[in-house]
Design an enzyme around this catalytic site. Structure first.
Site, PDB file in Angstrom:
ATOM      1  CE  LYS A  31      -8.737 -21.988  17.781  1.00 25.30           C
ATOM      2  NZ  LYS A  31     -10.167 -21.917  17.465  1.00 25.30           N
TER       3      LYS A  31
ATOM      4  CE1 TYR B 256      -5.986 -20.370  15.864  1.00 21.19           C
ATOM      5  CE2 TYR B 256      -4.229 -22.001  16.099  1.00 21.19           C
ATOM      6  CZ  TYR B 256      -5.533 -21.685  15.773  1.00 21.19           C
ATOM      7  OH  TYR B 256      -6.386 -22.683  15.359  1.00 21.19           O
TER       8      TYR B 256
ATOM      9  CB  SER C 148      -5.837 -26.197  17.424  1.00 24.35           C
ATOM     10  OG  SER C 148      -4.576 -26.458  16.856  1.00 24.35           O
TER      11      SER C 148
HETATM   12  P1  NAD Z   1     -11.589 -20.148   8.237  1.00 30.63           P
HETATM   13  O1  NAD Z   1     -10.892 -18.848   8.413  1.00 30.63           O
HETATM   14  O2  NAD Z   1     -11.706 -20.709   6.857  1.00 30.63           O
HETATM   15  O3  NAD Z   1     -13.059 -20.038   8.848  1.00 30.63           O
HETATM   16  C1  NAD Z   1     -13.379 -19.221   9.953  1.00 30.63           C
HETATM   17  C2  NAD Z   1     -14.613 -18.411   9.594  1.00 30.63           C
HETATM   18  O4  NAD Z   1     -14.940 -17.582  10.718  1.00 30.63           O
HETATM   19  C3  NAD Z   1     -14.385 -17.474   8.392  1.00 30.63           C
HETATM   20  O5  NAD Z   1     -15.432 -17.662   7.461  1.00 30.63           O
HETATM   21  C4  NAD Z   1     -14.413 -16.068   9.009  1.00 30.63           C
HETATM   22  O6  NAD Z   1     -14.963 -15.122   8.120  1.00 30.63           O
HETATM   23  C5  NAD Z   1     -15.272 -16.281  10.248  1.00 30.63           C
HETATM   24  N1  NAD Z   1     -14.997 -15.351  11.356  1.00 30.63           N
HETATM   25  C6  NAD Z   1     -13.803 -14.995  11.872  1.00 30.63           C
HETATM   26  N2  NAD Z   1     -13.962 -14.148  12.915  1.00 30.63           N
HETATM   27  C7  NAD Z   1     -15.306 -13.980  13.057  1.00 30.63           C
HETATM   28  C8  NAD Z   1     -16.115 -13.236  13.953  1.00 30.63           C
HETATM   29  N3  NAD Z   1     -15.565 -12.471  14.900  1.00 30.63           N
HETATM   30  N4  NAD Z   1     -17.443 -13.291  13.820  1.00 30.63           N
HETATM   31  C9  NAD Z   1     -18.025 -14.043  12.844  1.00 30.63           C
HETATM   32  N5  NAD Z   1     -17.311 -14.765  11.966  1.00 30.63           N
HETATM   33  C10 NAD Z   1     -15.972 -14.746  12.074  1.00 30.63           C
HETATM   34  O7  NAD Z   1     -10.904 -21.200   9.215  1.00 30.63           O
HETATM   35  P2  NAD Z   1     -11.070 -22.786   9.299  1.00 30.63           P
HETATM   36  O8  NAD Z   1      -9.820 -23.408   8.794  1.00 30.63           O
HETATM   37  O9  NAD Z   1     -12.362 -23.198   8.740  1.00 30.63           O
HETATM   38  O10 NAD Z   1     -11.053 -22.974  10.877  1.00 30.63           O
HETATM   39  C11 NAD Z   1     -12.242 -23.027  11.634  1.00 30.63           C
HETATM   40  C12 NAD Z   1     -11.900 -23.152  13.106  1.00 30.63           C
HETATM   41  O11 NAD Z   1     -11.100 -24.293  13.306  1.00 30.63           O
HETATM   42  C13 NAD Z   1     -11.101 -21.972  13.669  1.00 30.63           C
HETATM   43  O12 NAD Z   1     -11.557 -21.699  14.968  1.00 30.63           O
HETATM   44  C14 NAD Z   1      -9.685 -22.492  13.697  1.00 30.63           C
HETATM   45  O13 NAD Z   1      -8.908 -21.858  14.680  1.00 30.63           O
HETATM   46  C15 NAD Z   1      -9.918 -23.960  14.016  1.00 30.63           C
HETATM   47  N6  NAD Z   1      -8.805 -24.806  13.570  1.00 30.63           N
HETATM   48  C16 NAD Z   1      -8.409 -24.785  12.270  1.00 30.63           C
HETATM   49  C17 NAD Z   1      -7.315 -25.559  11.860  1.00 30.63           C
HETATM   50  C18 NAD Z   1      -6.837 -25.513  10.429  1.00 30.63           C
HETATM   51  O14 NAD Z   1      -5.713 -25.932  10.181  1.00 30.63           O
HETATM   52  N7  NAD Z   1      -7.628 -25.055   9.460  1.00 30.63           N
HETATM   53  C19 NAD Z   1      -6.652 -26.385  12.787  1.00 30.63           C
HETATM   54  C20 NAD Z   1      -7.108 -26.409  14.106  1.00 30.63           C
HETATM   55  C21 NAD Z   1      -8.190 -25.617  14.494  1.00 30.63           C
HETATM   56  N1  UFG Z   2       5.643 -26.554   5.934  1.00 29.46           N
HETATM   57  C1  UFG Z   2       6.628 -26.367   4.986  1.00 29.46           C
HETATM   58  N2  UFG Z   2       6.472 -25.360   4.074  1.00 29.46           N
HETATM   59  C2  UFG Z   2       5.382 -24.533   4.061  1.00 29.46           C
HETATM   60  C3  UFG Z   2       4.368 -24.737   5.050  1.00 29.46           C
HETATM   61  C4  UFG Z   2       4.544 -25.744   5.975  1.00 29.46           C
HETATM   62  O1  UFG Z   2       7.621 -27.083   4.958  1.00 29.46           O
HETATM   63  O2  UFG Z   2       5.307 -23.621   3.209  1.00 29.46           O
HETATM   64  C5  UFG Z   2       5.784 -27.662   6.904  1.00 29.46           C
HETATM   65  C6  UFG Z   2       5.841 -27.218   8.356  1.00 29.46           C
HETATM   66  O3  UFG Z   2       7.155 -26.913   8.735  1.00 29.46           O
HETATM   67  C7  UFG Z   2       5.265 -28.449   9.060  1.00 29.46           C
HETATM   68  C8  UFG Z   2       4.262 -29.012   8.055  1.00 29.46           C
HETATM   69  O4  UFG Z   2       4.649 -28.478   6.782  1.00 29.46           O
HETATM   70  O5  UFG Z   2       6.271 -29.416   9.245  1.00 29.46           O
HETATM   71  C9  UFG Z   2       2.827 -28.599   8.342  1.00 29.46           C
HETATM   72  O6  UFG Z   2       2.760 -27.185   8.461  1.00 29.46           O
HETATM   73  P1  UFG Z   2       1.364 -26.396   8.503  1.00 29.46           P
HETATM   74  O7  UFG Z   2       1.667 -24.942   8.597  1.00 29.46           O
HETATM   75  O8  UFG Z   2       0.491 -26.847   7.377  1.00 29.46           O
HETATM   76  O9  UFG Z   2       0.690 -26.943   9.811  1.00 29.46           O
HETATM   77  P2  UFG Z   2       1.206 -26.841  11.324  1.00 29.46           P
HETATM   78  O10 UFG Z   2       1.254 -28.248  11.816  1.00 29.46           O
HETATM   79  O11 UFG Z   2       2.406 -26.027  11.479  1.00 29.46           O
HETATM   80  O12 UFG Z   2       0.023 -25.997  11.948  1.00 29.46           O
HETATM   81  C10 UFG Z   2      -1.271 -26.542  12.032  1.00 29.46           C
HETATM   82  C11 UFG Z   2      -2.344 -25.452  11.988  1.00 29.46           C
HETATM   83  C12 UFG Z   2      -2.228 -24.536  13.165  1.00 29.46           C
HETATM   84  C13 UFG Z   2      -2.167 -25.336  14.435  1.00 29.46           C
HETATM   85  C14 UFG Z   2      -1.082 -26.387  14.340  1.00 29.46           C
HETATM   86  C15 UFG Z   2      -1.024 -27.294  15.525  1.00 29.46           C
HETATM   87  O13 UFG Z   2      -2.233 -24.683  10.826  1.00 29.46           O
HETATM   88  O14 UFG Z   2      -3.388 -23.731  13.208  1.00 29.46           O
HETATM   89  O15 UFG Z   2      -1.329 -27.220  13.211  1.00 29.46           O
HETATM   90  O16 UFG Z   2      -2.204 -27.963  15.627  1.00 29.46           O
HETATM   91  F1  UFG Z   2      -1.899 -24.504  15.465  1.00 29.46           F
END
Ligand code: NAD
Ligand code: UFG
Length: 338
Positions: free
Chosen positions: A152, A148, A124
């Site tokens: 990572k 978190y 991330s």
């Molecule tokens: P998500 O929660 O939708 O998907 C994760 C999946 O992993 C889920 O289906 C959950 O059931 C499964 N899971 C969790 N723990 C597990 C375990 N111990 N064993 C087996 N399955 C397990 O999340 P996502 O948004 O699809 O994110 C996927 C990956 O990308 C994550 O590692 C997350 O940290 C990373 N990521 C997500 C974002 C974001 O904003 N969505 C940003 C940066 C990184």
């Molecule tokens: N925000 C609002 N209101 C809300 C939610 C978010 O104003 O209800 C704003 C936040 O302050 C930020 C922007 O919208 O300025 C984006 O916020 P998100 O929570 O959607 O995303 P972040 O950038 O804070 O976090 C994301 C991922 C995290 C990751 C991070 C850095 O969700 O997992 O990017 O990569 F750690």
């Protein structure tokens, strides 16, 4: 190419499975359904025409992983499984380190036993902490401000050390910026449980009437309109980035690190406006205090991925908001239970 996809039932994993199938790859999913529903598999099948093998299991179960990788003769792993809510990680650090860090260590140990030496890991942009400048390049310093993010970063460091000790492995760290959007069919999308932590799911739940108004966290940042600026990337572009990584570096020894972002920053109010255009209604919002731990702005320099992987994000802001709206309006309560 057969690929074990951990967390393949989740938001990013399910979209990636669809793009893998259309690229001729075979995903084998393992997921414990902690944050996803079994019906995701039906949707993947409906959209892609193929029903991937699905194993309901945990990435901390080494014997199961070895068995799945061996019996399905997988060539590589994409590792999405993990917990991802920043706020929750502060309350439950042990669960985050166990699922995210221990889960990855067990997975890599199982890969070693099964003779699989290629892994793509979901990292991330959070590993850049509060960057000194934007756009962010892969060689910028890393840091973490919450469990978190630290999980990572720890995984990145563990995998880096492991690759040094095992130079014949291919390890790819993909640093995602802010994934948004949905499959254009409206059949798959983001389905957060409880109150959404992230901006776009919250906005779309306001649009569909599940929430009254959006709280905009902070309007006094040093940005163009005072609200936070992020690099929002369509989840289908992100999915394609994994395929490009597998094809281009997934079979090459070494440690490969890439930003997956668009290189463009949009403010919270830009996103609200774009969403209003997509859904045709007004999104009520209130300007409130900053959310602790948030940074002012964050966007990627995506040049390295373009050069090495031939990958670049192509989907526009309108596609991000229109596709999110299609998913949310056609599935107002998210995926059905069965
Ligand atoms: P998500 O929660 O939708 O998907 C994760 C999946 O992993 C889920 O289906 C959950 O059931 C499964 N899971 C969790 N723990 C597990 C375990 N111990 N064993 C087996 N399955 C397990 O999340 P996502 O948004 O699809 O994110 C996927 C990956 O990308 C994550 O590692 C997350 O940290 C990373 N990521 C997500 C974002 C974001 O904003 N969505 C940003 C940066 C990184
Ligand atoms: N925000 C609002 N209101 C809300 C939610 C978010 O104003 O209800 C704003 C936040 O302050 C930020 C922007 O919208 O300025 C984006 O916020 P998100 O929570 O959607 O995303 P972040 O950038 O804070 O976090 C994301 C991922 C995290 C990751 C991070 C850095 O969700 O997992 O990017 O990569 F750690």
């Amino acid at each position: 190419m057969k690929v074990l996809v951990t967390g393949g039932m989740g938001y990013i994993g399910s979209h990636t499975c669809i793009q893998m199938i259309s690229a001729g790859m075979t995903p084998v999913i393992i997921d414990n359904l902690y944050n996803s529903k079994p019906t995701v598999l039906d949707r993947i099948e409906a959209v892609s025409g193929q029903r991937p093998v699905f194993v309901n299991g945990d990435v901390r179960d080494k014997a199961l992983l070895v068995d799945v990788m061996t019996s399905h003769k997988v060539d590589a792993v994409i590792h999405f499984a993990g917990l991802k809510a920043v706020g929750e990680s502060v309350q439950k650090p042990l669960e985050y380190y166990d699922n995210n860090v221990n889960g990855t260590l067990v997975l890599v140990d199982a890969m070693r036993e099964a003779g699989v030496k290629s892994i793509v890991f979901s990292s991330s942009a959070t590993v850049y902490g509060d960057p000194a400048s934007v756009p962010i390049r892969e060689d910028f310093p890393t840091s973490a401000t919450n469990p978190y993010g630290r999980s990572k970063l720890m995984v990145e460091e563990c995998l880096t050390d492991f690759q040094k000790a095992n130079p014949d492995w291919s390890i790819t760290l993909l640093r995602y910026f802010n994934p948004v959007g949905s499959h254009p069919s409206g059949q798959l999308g983001e389905d957060p449980q409880g109150i959404p932590n992230n901006l776009m799911p919250f906005v779309s739940q306001v649009a569909v009437g599940r929430r009254e108004f959006l709280s905009v966290f902070g309007s006094d940042y040093p940005t163009k309109d005072g609200t936070g600026v992020r690099d929002y990337i369509h989840v289908m572009d992100l999915a394609d980035g994994h395929i490009a990584a597998l094809k281009n570096v997934g079979t090459k020894d070494g440690l490969h690190i890439y930003n997956l972002g668009t290189g463009i920053g949009y403010s919270v109010l830009d996103m609200v406006k774009a969403f209003e255009k997509a859904c045709g209604t007004t999104i009520p919002y209130k300007l409130v205090d900053r959310r602790p731990g948030d940074i002012a702005e964050c966007w990627a320099d995506p040049a390295k991925a373009k050069q090495d992987l031939g990958w670049t994000a192509t989907r526009s802001l309108d596609e991000m908001t229109q596709d999110t709206w299609r998913w949310q309006s056609e599935n107002p309560q998210g995926y059905p239970e069965v």
